[in-house]
Design a protein around this motif. Structure first.
Motif, PDB file in Angstrom:
ATOM      1  N   PRO A 131       0.841  -1.199   0.000  1.00  0.00           N
ATOM      2  CA  PRO A 131       0.000   0.000   0.000  1.00  0.00           C
ATOM      3  C   PRO A 131       0.878   1.251   0.000  1.00  0.00           C
ATOM      4  N   ALA A 132       0.297   2.385  -0.338  1.00  0.00           N
ATOM      5  CA  ALA A 132       1.039   3.646  -0.469  1.00  0.00           C
ATOM      6  C   ALA A 132       1.768   4.036   0.809  1.00  0.00           C
ATOM      7  N   GLU A 133       1.227   3.691   1.967  1.00  0.00           N
ATOM      8  CA  GLU A 133       1.854   4.101   3.226  1.00  0.00           C
ATOM      9  C   GLU A 133       3.070   3.258   3.619  1.00  0.00           C
ATOM     10  N   SER A 134       3.334   2.184   2.898  1.00  0.00           N
ATOM     11  CA  SER A 134       4.506   1.356   3.188  1.00  0.00           C
ATOM     12  C   SER A 134       5.786   2.069   2.760  1.00  0.00           C
ATOM     13  N   LEU A 135       6.871   1.749   3.444  1.00  0.00           N
ATOM     14  CA  LEU A 135       8.191   2.263   3.098  1.00  0.00           C
ATOM     15  C   LEU A 135       8.911   1.178   2.314  1.00  0.00           C
ATOM     16  N   CYS A 136       9.236   1.458   1.061  1.00  0.00           N
ATOM     17  CA  CYS A 136       9.915   0.503   0.193  1.00  0.00           C
ATOM     18  C   CYS A 136      11.139   1.186  -0.410  1.00  0.00           C
ATOM     19  N   LEU A 137      12.328   0.709  -0.044  1.00  0.00           N
ATOM     20  CA  LEU A 137      13.565   1.351  -0.463  1.00  0.00           C
ATOM     21  C   LEU A 137      14.557   0.352  -1.018  1.00  0.00           C
ATOM     22  N   ARG A 188       6.684  10.983  -5.795  1.00  0.00           N
ATOM     23  CA  ARG A 188       5.356  11.547  -6.099  1.00  0.00           C
ATOM     24  C   ARG A 188       5.121  11.629  -7.606  1.00  0.00           C
ATOM     25  N   ASN A 189       6.122  12.074  -8.330  1.00  0.00           N
ATOM     26  CA  ASN A 189       5.974  12.183  -9.787  1.00  0.00           C
ATOM     27  C   ASN A 189       5.816  10.818 -10.443  1.00  0.00           C
ATOM     28  N   PHE A 190       6.590   9.850  -9.982  1.00  0.00           N
ATOM     29  CA  PHE A 190       6.580   8.534 -10.620  1.00  0.00           C
ATOM     30  C   PHE A 190       5.288   7.770 -10.317  1.00  0.00           C
ATOM     31  N   TYR A 191       4.875   7.800  -9.039  1.00  0.00           N
ATOM     32  CA  TYR A 191       3.703   7.024  -8.647  1.00  0.00           C
ATOM     33  C   TYR A 191       2.415   7.834  -8.649  1.00  0.00           C
ATOM     34  N   GLY A 192       2.498   9.137  -8.901  1.00  0.00           N
ATOM     35  CA  GLY A 192       1.316   9.968  -8.953  1.00  0.00           C
ATOM     36  C   GLY A 192       0.639  10.167  -7.621  1.00  0.00           C
ATOM     37  N   LEU A 193       1.432  10.164  -6.556  1.00  0.00           N
ATOM     38  CA  LEU A 193       0.858  10.318  -5.199  1.00  0.00           C
ATOM     39  C   LEU A 193       1.100  11.717  -4.662  1.00  0.00           C
TER      40      LEU A 193
END
Length: 193
Positions: A131-137, A188-193
């Motif tokens: 989900p969007a709130e996860s931290l993925c690095l 934000r630009n890549f995922y549109g968030l």
């Protein structure tokens, strides 16, 4: 391939290394040296594959070599997911160059200290499994660079104590304000968030 679980409870973190080719030689012992976090749990998979190189940007990667990652993600539902990769010195500009988005379809990595790079994980896994709130690095350690590897180990130690995406952003901003701003804008630009 099973993961090793350290600690207990939330937040659940999953760290993986040795995702393809001989990366495991520079990253697996970073993960194997970790101890349980003070709060929550940490699952580690130090080596996914020792031989073949298939890019994590390819959809087939997570259906084949990377299947153990998907199995762990589905079983654990981690809120923090981190991949440790390694790169050759001659590829540094390819990974950090502004034109990477046009060449590979993903944003460039940001340069941290000691030739450690920071970026997002592949959109293949990010979009479909978190989900969007996860931290993925994704952290990239420079191959055969002891200083880079030692710094990568320090980052892993700090990341295992990370509580959320917001906590990570707050901590990163203190040390790397410009890189944090770039990573957030790219995301934000890549995922549109």
């Amino acid at each position: 391939m099973k993961y090793k679980m350290l600690g207990d409870g939330d937040p659940i973190r999953l760290f993986v290394g040795g995702l393809h080719g001989n990366e495991w030689m520079d990253t697996s012992d970073i993960l194997e040296g970790l101890t349980p976090p003070a709060v929550g749990s940490l699952a580690i998979i130090p080596i996914i594959c020792k031989e073949k190189y298939v890019s994590t940007l390819e959809e087939s990667y997570y259906r084949t070599l990377g299947r153990p990652i998907i199995q762990a993600v589905e079983a654990l539902r981690p809120s923090i997911y981190i991949e440790f990769h390694s790169y050759s010195k001659q590829n540094q500009k390819l990974l950090t160059g502004a034109d990477r988005i046009h060449k590979t379809g993903v944003p460039a990595y940001s340069q941290l200290d000691n030739d450690v790079l920071l970026g997002s994980v592949s959109p293949v896994i990010r979009k479909d499994y978190f989900p969007a709130e996860s931290l993925c690095l994704s952290f990239e350690i420079q191959k055969e660079n002891r200083i880079s590897k030692d710094y990568g180990s320090k980052i892993a130690e700090k990341m295992k104590e990370c509580l959320s995406k917001e906590h990570f952003i707050e901590q990163l901003t203190k040390r790397y304000p410009e890189q944090t701003k770039k990573v957030m804008e790219d995301y934000r630009n890549f995922y549109g968030l």
